[in-house]
Scaffold this active site. Structure first.
Site: not given
Ligand code: ATP
Length: 239
Positions: A40, A104, A237
């Site tokens: 995102r 994640k 968070r």
């Molecule tokens: P956050 O997880 O920080 O709350 P978000 O849910 O909006 O933000 P996304 O936009 O869904 O996050 O995913 C991008 C984020 O996921 C990146 O900023 C990084 O921190 C994390 N990320 C990137 N690649 C991976 C991966 N392979 N596995 C897990 N996390 C990852």
């Protein structure tokens, strides 16, 4: 659903968004290696060849874009229930993450583009199978993987996920998110915990997470009483 597998691309979602106007049926595009995966708000999704599943699914809806607001959450239910059926218990973090043991494991990104009648939703999913240390360092936080699922036949794993996603998409077309709220809440990672909602690092709200409502908004019990937060670009968070 048509299926294409390609060895490498920048982003399967970018590819499908560019091709949407010429599609006549749903298309699943799987990349063995994705070099510019996105999350995102311009964030990136990292993956490495052979260690991740990276794919996007283009699905056409007759409805307008506002009807799709809960779609990322319903798709989270699809991924979580599918992994659960395969034997891997996971949980959901509002709005769009799949967690294993609080880290994640998979990300889901829904982007849309106008179609002749209705709208194409391009659903991008990245799922970590194996997480090499150097990749975790690049991401800058601890993340999850499912090495035992990496040993499963890749086609069977993709077929199970496609089946789960298509089932949820068909259901969503009829019911919208309302029918998924209870299922999402059963899988909620932070139910009853104190969480913070951040916008660009600034704390917007703090309160006890009470699940989602029928529109997929996060319910938060805080000092101002209960509020409902729409996804937008905010992040969650745990305190
Ligand atoms: P956050 O997880 O920080 O709350 P978000 O849910 O909006 O933000 P996304 O936009 O869904 O996050 O995913 C991008 C984020 O996921 C990146 O900023 C990084 O921190 C994390 N990320 C990137 N690649 C991976 C991966 N392979 N596995 C897990 N996390 C990852």
């Amino acid at each position: 659903v048509n299926v294409e597998v390609i060895p490498e691309t920048g982003s399967t979602s970018a590819d499908l968004l560019a091709r949407a106007s010429s599609l006549s049926a749903p298309l699943l595009l799987i990349a063995e290696h994705q070099t510019a995966g996105r999350g995102r708000a311009g964030r990136s999704w990292l993956s490495s060849a052979g260690n991740s599943l990276t794919f996007s699914l283009a699905w056409k809806f007759e409805a307008g874009p506002q009807a799709l607001s809960g779609l990322p959450l319903a798709l989270g239910v699809a991924v979580a229930e599918t992994l659960g059926r395969l034997g891997q218990q996971v949980r959901l973090k509002w709005p769009n993450d799949v967690l294993k043991d609080r880290d994640k494991l998979a990300g889901i990104l829904v982007e849309t583009t106008a179609a002749e009648r209705g709208i194409w939703a391009v659903i991008g999913i990245g799922l970590n199978l194996v997480m090499p240390d150097e990749m975790e360092r690049d991401i800058g936080r601890s993340v999850a993987a499912v090495p035992w699922l990496a040993r499963m036949d890749r086609d069977a794993l993709m077929a199970a996920l496609l089946d789960g996603l298509a089932g949820v998409l068909r259901e969503f077309e009829h019911t919208g998110f309302a029918a998924f709220a209870a299922r999402w809440n059963l899988l909620h990672a932070y139910q009853g915990e104190v969480v913070r909602i951040l916008d660009n690092g600034a704390v917007l709200h703090e309160g006890v997470a009470a699940g989602v409502d029928d529109a997929g908004r996060l319910l938060l019990d805080g000092a101002e009483g209960r509020i409902a937060i729409a996804a937008g670009d905010v992040s969650l968070r745990v305190k």
